[in-house]
Design an enzyme around this catalytic site. Structure first.
Site, PDB file in Angstrom:
ATOM      1  N   THR A  95      27.025  52.484  68.841  1.00 43.38           N
ATOM      2  CA  THR A  95      26.535  51.818  67.796  1.00 43.38           C
ATOM      3  C   THR A  95      28.091  50.631  67.290  1.00 43.38           C
ATOM      4  OG1 THR A  95      28.353  53.427  66.441  1.00 43.38           O
ATOM      5  CG2 THR A  95      26.095  53.997  66.012  1.00 43.38           C
ATOM      6  N   LYS A 124      35.127  51.710  71.466  1.00 46.81           N
ATOM      7  CA  LYS A 124      36.155  52.141  72.062  1.00 46.81           C
ATOM      8  C   LYS A 124      36.686  52.974  70.808  1.00 46.81           C
ATOM      9  CE  LYS A 124      35.234  47.641  72.629  1.00 46.81           C
ATOM     10  NZ  LYS A 124      34.853  46.094  72.052  1.00 46.81           N
ATOM     11  N   GLU A 148      33.070  54.984  80.487  1.00 45.80           N
ATOM     12  CA  GLU A 148      32.632  53.990  81.171  1.00 45.80           C
ATOM     13  C   GLU A 148      32.643  52.436  80.802  1.00 45.80           C
ATOM     14  OE1 GLU A 148      33.391  54.155  84.525  1.00 45.80           O
ATOM     15  OE2 GLU A 148      33.832  52.705  84.359  1.00 45.80           O
ATOM     16  N   VAL A 151      35.839  49.852  78.513  1.00 43.99           N
ATOM     17  CA  VAL A 151      36.709  49.480  79.186  1.00 43.99           C
ATOM     18  C   VAL A 151      36.071  48.487  80.366  1.00 43.99           C
ATOM     19  CG1 VAL A 151      38.840  48.586  80.225  1.00 43.99           C
ATOM     20  CG2 VAL A 151      38.546  50.505  79.413  1.00 43.99           C
ATOM     21  N   GLY A 206      28.267  35.237  72.328  1.00 40.81           N
ATOM     22  CA  GLY A 206      28.063  36.763  72.352  1.00 40.81           C
ATOM     23  C   GLY A 206      28.880  37.990  72.708  1.00 40.81           C
ATOM     24  N   GLU A 209      33.252  40.374  69.377  1.00 44.98           N
ATOM     25  CA  GLU A 209      33.235  41.851  68.410  1.00 44.98           C
ATOM     26  C   GLU A 209      32.711  40.931  66.996  1.00 44.98           C
ATOM     27  OE1 GLU A 209      33.870  44.804  69.278  1.00 44.98           O
ATOM     28  OE2 GLU A 209      34.402  43.434  70.734  1.00 44.98           O
ATOM     29  N   ASP A 220      40.987  44.765  70.567  1.00 52.77           N
ATOM     30  CA  ASP A 220      39.958  44.760  71.166  1.00 52.77           C
ATOM     31  C   ASP A 220      40.892  45.337  72.172  1.00 52.77           C
ATOM     32  OD1 ASP A 220      36.870  45.299  72.361  1.00 52.77           O
ATOM     33  OD2 ASP A 220      38.540  44.114  73.430  1.00 52.77           O
ATOM     34  N   LYS A 224      41.567  49.140  74.282  1.00 54.00           N
ATOM     35  CA  LYS A 224      41.640  49.449  75.705  1.00 54.00           C
ATOM     36  C   LYS A 224      43.041  49.855  76.462  1.00 54.00           C
ATOM     37  CE  LYS A 224      37.312  45.904  75.921  1.00 54.00           C
ATOM     38  NZ  LYS A 224      36.909  44.484  75.818  1.00 54.00           N
ATOM     39  N   GLY A 321      28.435  41.965  77.291  1.00 55.97           N
ATOM     40  CA  GLY A 321      27.031  41.453  77.582  1.00 55.97           C
ATOM     41  C   GLY A 321      25.530  43.066  77.713  1.00 55.97           C
TER      42      GLY A 321
HETATM   43  N1  HSE Z   1      34.717  41.439  72.050  1.00 53.49           N
HETATM   44  C1  HSE Z   1      34.339  41.507  73.472  1.00 53.49           C
HETATM   45  C2  HSE Z   1      35.101  41.137  75.204  1.00 53.49           C
HETATM   46  C3  HSE Z   1      33.534  42.584  74.301  1.00 53.49           C
HETATM   47  O1  HSE Z   1      34.796  40.085  74.097  1.00 53.49           O
HETATM   48  O2  HSE Z   1      35.636  41.083  75.800  1.00 53.49           O
HETATM   49  C4  HSE Z   1      33.716  44.111  75.264  1.00 53.49           C
HETATM   50  O3  HSE Z   1      34.342  44.749  74.178  1.00 53.49           O
END
Ligand code: HSE
Length: 341
Positions: A95, A124, A148, A151, A206, A209, A220, A224, A321
């Site tokens: 989700t 995350k 996995e 990150v 895409g 976020e 983000d 990580k 992706g």
């Molecule tokens: N929005 C994140 C990025 C997606 O651009 O790396 C993967 O966590």
């Protein structure tokens, strides 16, 4: 040997990437339940026809439009009801990330672990905020909790550390952990794009976020860094303990003047063991062009592990992706199947 049953909670981009891989690679697995806030839910103890389900979902259809051949199929259960009733062996949680609360994903993961299911997640929020608590709950129930996809999507970070670097002490990890911001910085430097145009394109492609503030202001990458700190360096830090600065204040002018000095801006996430404590940050850093991280362009991610036995080991690969993140869930499922057979 009886096939293992999989329940999928969340079936947006990542979930559909996973279904596509399952349809193609045909692992020894029954997908028995899918529940998604926007697309609906189905539980079929006889197993869902993954290719037929993909035909529906990839055409923007709802799960209820999938025609099950089985009389036992039930639609409309919410995620918690799905987890409690589906009797799956593995739950894949995919989700949307809420970095501030980790919910509702954390409650889905707790429910699944309490039911004795193995769990894999690409989310995350729970991994950054509650990894220790969830790992303990998994151990108590004799199941695995794998992350996995949190990150660098399917590029192996935790698998690499757990399996291939076994015996090495990791003392520092540092890298480009957000694809959106690396894409923006690359487009600004190489093609003179404005920050806003580059961000818009990253959203169209895409990577970004749902709320791109999480990318450009460094939240983000921060999540990580916290996950890496707590999992790889065995720390116990919280997101609000890590200094964070994004790329939203970096101008084209800043990038050009760094280039004149032979330097390149990258949004770096770093975490390091200092004695018993951990020192971590997320901030834009002007790297010398000879740094392996300086050559990583576009939406690609990269991570350098500093280890006692090997010195620096750097990996580079996709960090976002549909298929790439779907693969991270797939590889966790394969790990579980291998160890649970
Ligand atoms: N929005 C994140 C990025 C997606 O651009 O790396 C993967 O966590």
């Amino acid at each position: 040997m009886k096939k293992k049953n999989l329940a999928m909670i969340g079936c947006g981009t990542v979930g559909q990437g996973l279904l596509r891989i399952i349809a193609e690679k045909k692992p020894d697995l029954n997908v028995v339940a899918i529940s998604d806030k926007l697309k609906g839910a189905i539980f079929d103890p006889n197993g869902i026809d993954v290719s037929k389900m993909l035909d529906v979902l990839e055409n923007d259809g709802k799960i209820e439009e999938y025609k099950s051949a089985s009389k036992k199929a039930i639609t409309g259960l919410d995620p918690i009801e799905t987890i409690k009733n589906c009797n799956a062996d593995i739950m894949a949680e995919m989700t949307y990330t809420d970095i501030e609360t980790g919910q509702p994903a954390t409650s889905y993961i707790e429910t699944a672990l309490e039911q004795g299911m193995h769990v894999t997640t690409s989310n995350k929020g729970p991994a950054a905020l509650y990894h220790a608590k969830l790992a303990k709950l998994a151990a108590k129930n004799n199941v695995q909790f794998l992350i996995e996809g949190t990150v660098m999507s399917g590029t192996p970070v935790f698998n690499l550390a757990r399996e291939t670097l076994t015996g090495c002490k990791i003392t520092e990890v540092k890298g480009i952990l957000n694809g959106t911001t690396n894409y923006i910085l690359t487009k600004m430097e190489n093609e003179g794009w404005s920050y806003n145009d580059a961000l818009k394109k990253a959203q169209e492609l895409g990577f970004a976020e749902a709320d791109p503030t999480a990318d450009v202001e460094g939240f983000d990458a921060l999540a990580k860094v916290v996950i890496l700190s707590n999992y790889l360096l065995e720390g116990n830090i919280k997101p609000d303990e890590v200094p964070r600065q994004g790329i939203n204040e970096i101008s084209l002018e800043n990038i050009r003047s760094a280039a004149e000095e032979g330097l390149r801006y990258k949004l770096i996430g770093s975490t390091k063991l200092e004695g018993e404590s951990i020192s971590a940050y997320v901030k834009p850093v002007k790297l010398d062009l000879s740094d392996p991280l300086a050559g990583v362009g576009g939406a690609t991610n990269a991570l350098t592990f500093n280890t006692d036995l090997l010195g620096e080991v750097t990996i580079q690969g996709p960090g976002a992706g549909k298929i790439e993140t779907g693969f991270s869930i797939f590889v966790d499922i394969m790990t579980i199947l291998r160890q649970d057979s």
